[in-house]
Design an enzyme around this catalytic site. Structure first.
Site, PDB file in Angstrom:
ATOM      1  N   ARG A   1       0.837  -1.220   0.000  1.00  0.00           N
ATOM      2  CA  ARG A   1       0.000   0.000   0.000  1.00  0.00           C
ATOM      3  C   ARG A   1       0.871   1.269   0.000  1.00  0.00           C
ATOM      4  O   ARG A   1       0.529   2.254  -0.650  1.00  0.00           O
ATOM      5  CB  ARG A   1      -0.937  -0.022   1.210  1.00  0.00           C
ATOM      6  CG  ARG A   1      -1.895  -1.236   1.190  1.00  0.00           C
ATOM      7  CD  ARG A   1      -3.294  -0.856   0.810  1.00  0.00           C
ATOM      8  NE  ARG A   1      -4.091  -1.984   0.408  1.00  0.00           N
ATOM      9  CZ  ARG A   1      -5.143  -2.474   1.069  1.00  0.00           C
ATOM     10  NH1 ARG A   1      -5.522  -1.924   2.207  1.00  0.00           N
ATOM     11  NH2 ARG A   1      -5.825  -3.498   0.580  1.00  0.00           N
TER      12      ARG A   1
ATOM     13  N   ASP B   1      11.336 -15.221  17.285  1.00  0.00           N
ATOM     14  CA  ASP B   1      12.403 -15.339  18.301  1.00  0.00           C
ATOM     15  C   ASP B   1      12.815 -14.030  18.973  1.00  0.00           C
ATOM     16  O   ASP B   1      13.443 -14.061  20.027  1.00  0.00           O
ATOM     17  CB  ASP B   1      13.658 -15.962  17.674  1.00  0.00           C
ATOM     18  CG  ASP B   1      13.456 -17.427  17.334  1.00  0.00           C
ATOM     19  OD1 ASP B   1      12.468 -18.008  17.790  1.00  0.00           O
ATOM     20  OD2 ASP B   1      14.301 -17.977  16.604  1.00  0.00           O
TER      21      ASP B   1
ATOM     22  N   ARG C   1      15.865 -21.442  19.262  1.00  0.00           N
ATOM     23  CA  ARG C   1      17.064 -22.281  19.085  1.00  0.00           C
ATOM     24  C   ARG C   1      18.270 -21.659  19.749  1.00  0.00           C
ATOM     25  O   ARG C   1      19.086 -22.324  20.354  1.00  0.00           O
ATOM     26  CB  ARG C   1      17.373 -22.409  17.591  1.00  0.00           C
ATOM     27  CG  ARG C   1      16.851 -23.657  16.981  1.00  0.00           C
ATOM     28  CD  ARG C   1      17.288 -23.727  15.562  1.00  0.00           C
ATOM     29  NE  ARG C   1      16.749 -22.613  14.794  1.00  0.00           N
ATOM     30  CZ  ARG C   1      16.481 -22.668  13.500  1.00  0.00           C
ATOM     31  NH1 ARG C   1      16.708 -23.765  12.848  1.00  0.00           N
ATOM     32  NH2 ARG C   1      15.997 -21.632  12.849  1.00  0.00           N
TER      33      ARG C   1
HETATM   34  O1  F6P Z   1      13.423 -18.895  13.919  1.00  0.00           O
HETATM   35  C1  F6P Z   1      12.125 -19.148  14.276  1.00  0.00           C
HETATM   36  C2  F6P Z   1      11.970 -20.589  14.744  1.00  0.00           C
HETATM   37  O2  F6P Z   1      10.608 -20.779  15.004  1.00  0.00           O
HETATM   38  C3  F6P Z   1      12.817 -20.991  15.934  1.00  0.00           C
HETATM   39  O3  F6P Z   1      12.299 -20.556  17.169  1.00  0.00           O
HETATM   40  C4  F6P Z   1      12.823 -22.472  15.785  1.00  0.00           C
HETATM   41  O4  F6P Z   1      13.936 -23.026  16.426  1.00  0.00           O
HETATM   42  C5  F6P Z   1      12.902 -22.650  14.313  1.00  0.00           C
HETATM   43  O5  F6P Z   1      12.350 -21.493  13.732  1.00  0.00           O
HETATM   44  C6  F6P Z   1      12.207 -23.864  13.789  1.00  0.00           C
HETATM   45  O6  F6P Z   1      12.394 -23.915  12.417  1.00  0.00           O
HETATM   46  P1  F6P Z   1      11.652 -24.945  11.463  1.00  0.00           P
HETATM   47  O7  F6P Z   1      10.224 -24.549  11.385  1.00  0.00           O
HETATM   48  O8  F6P Z   1      12.327 -24.815  10.156  1.00  0.00           O
HETATM   49  O9  F6P Z   1      11.795 -26.285  12.087  1.00  0.00           O
END
Ligand code: F6P
Length: 327
Positions: A29, A132, A176
């Site tokens: 937009r 995250d 992670r």
């Molecule tokens: O980076 C976002 C995230 O959700 C992390 O918290 C998690 O470790 C990761 O992605 C999981 O990734 P995928 O969905 O590829 O397994």
């Protein structure tokens, strides 16, 4: 206004996050308002390499502000890590006369954009979209607020059953490399302890914390574990605790990808709208190779290099507070 920019492409990359659609809407937009042509790239860098680039009109982003996921789809591209892949991506952008890109994603997305910007002269502005909240240069990333609300709601439900059965629950949340989700979920759900990748807490320390609760006749307890916690995820921690402390019947719950879906919170919708709007204005004003973010409620730019290499620390005071409030 930068006279060179006439066609902007937008894409989402890496893990999806609630609010990405609101950001896409704002980008489309705002670009349309400035009489720029706007294109959507499907599946992030994967789609860029394959030339999956098509025009987006203002109507294409109607009725998406409230939807989770991303209408542009997303991917984690291995090919973009190669010179050959990036060359193909560049050629596809040139073939569509794209002058600039808005990349919505996290650390991996901006690492890719940063490398690409060194090789080719197409300006990129990044919008932080990851549950995250682990990007340096912004107080909040799009999706984080929704994810912690989802996690807290899940823990509230676990609390009911933990209370009914007098159980100790180890609840694993995403993250992670970062403990932002775990810390906020722990504080917001009144957990007895929070285990995050950034700080190592020993099993002995955890048990002594749980014993304090047991001594005051606490009948159930909740421990929030970030998936990247250094001494193990919720399953391993539960096993180790059980071996030395069996006061409670313990259980494990892993919230997993539930945290990534669902309608974005009001906060995430507003944040995504501000950053999407700001990203297009930034490109028009000649910014490149930067991530747009929010610092103290004001728009701020951080070079990709800093956003991906500098560490965003957990707030020590909040970690301490979480411990005190759990006593
Ligand atoms: O980076 C976002 C995230 O959700 C992390 O918290 C998690 O470790 C990761 O992605 C999981 O990734 P995928 O969905 O590829 O397994």
């Amino acid at each position: 206004m930068s006279a060179d920019i006439k066609r902007i492409a937008v894409f989402t990359s890496g893990g999806d996050a609630p609010g990405m659609n609101a950001a896409i809407r704002a980008v489309v937009r705002t670009a349309t308002y400035h009489d720029l042509h706007i294109y959507g790239i499907k599946r992030g860098y994967e789609g860029m390499i394959k030339g999956q680039i098509s025009r987006l009109e203002t109507k294409d982003v109607g009725n998406i502000i409230h939807r989770g996921g991303t209408i542009l789809k997303t991917a984690r591209s291995k090919e973009f890590h190669t010179k050959k892949g990036r060359k193909q991506a560049y050629e596809a952008l040139v073939a569509h006369d794209i002058d600039a890109c808005v990349a919505i994603g996290g650390n991996g997305t901006f690492t890719g954009a940063s490398v690409f910007n060194k090789e080719y002269d197409i300006p990129f502005v990044g919008i932080p979209g990851t549950i995250d909240n682990d990007l340096y240069g912004t107080d909040f990333t799009i999706g984080y607020d929704t994810a912690i609300n989802t996690a807290i709601e899940a823990v509230d439900r676990i609390r009911d059953t933990a209370d009914s059965h007098n159980r100790l629950f180890f609840v694993e949340v995403m993250g992670r490399h970062a403990g932002f989700i775990a810390l906020s979920t722990g504080i917001g759900s009144g957990a007895a302890s929070v285990l995050v990748p950034e700080r190592s807490k020993s099993i002995e320390d955890l048990i002594s914390m749980l014993k304090k609760g047991a001594n005051r006749k606490k009948l159930f307890s909740l421990v929030i574990v970030a998936e990247g916690n250094k001494i193990g995820g919720a399953t391993e921690i539960a096993q180790k605790v059980k071996e030395q402390f069996d006061y409670y019947d313990s259980k494990v719950a892993i919230i997993g990808h539930l945290q990534r879906g669902g309608a974005p919170s009001g906060f995430d919708r507003v944040l995504a709208s501000r950053l999407g709007f700001g990203a297009v204005e930034a490109l028009i004003n000649g910014e490149s190779n930067v991530m747009i973010g929010l610092q103290n409620n004001a728009i701020a730019y951080t070079p990709f290099k800093a956003a991906i290499s500098k560490h965003k620390d957990l707030n020590e005071d909040l970690l301490k507070m979480a411990e005190i409030l759990a006593l």
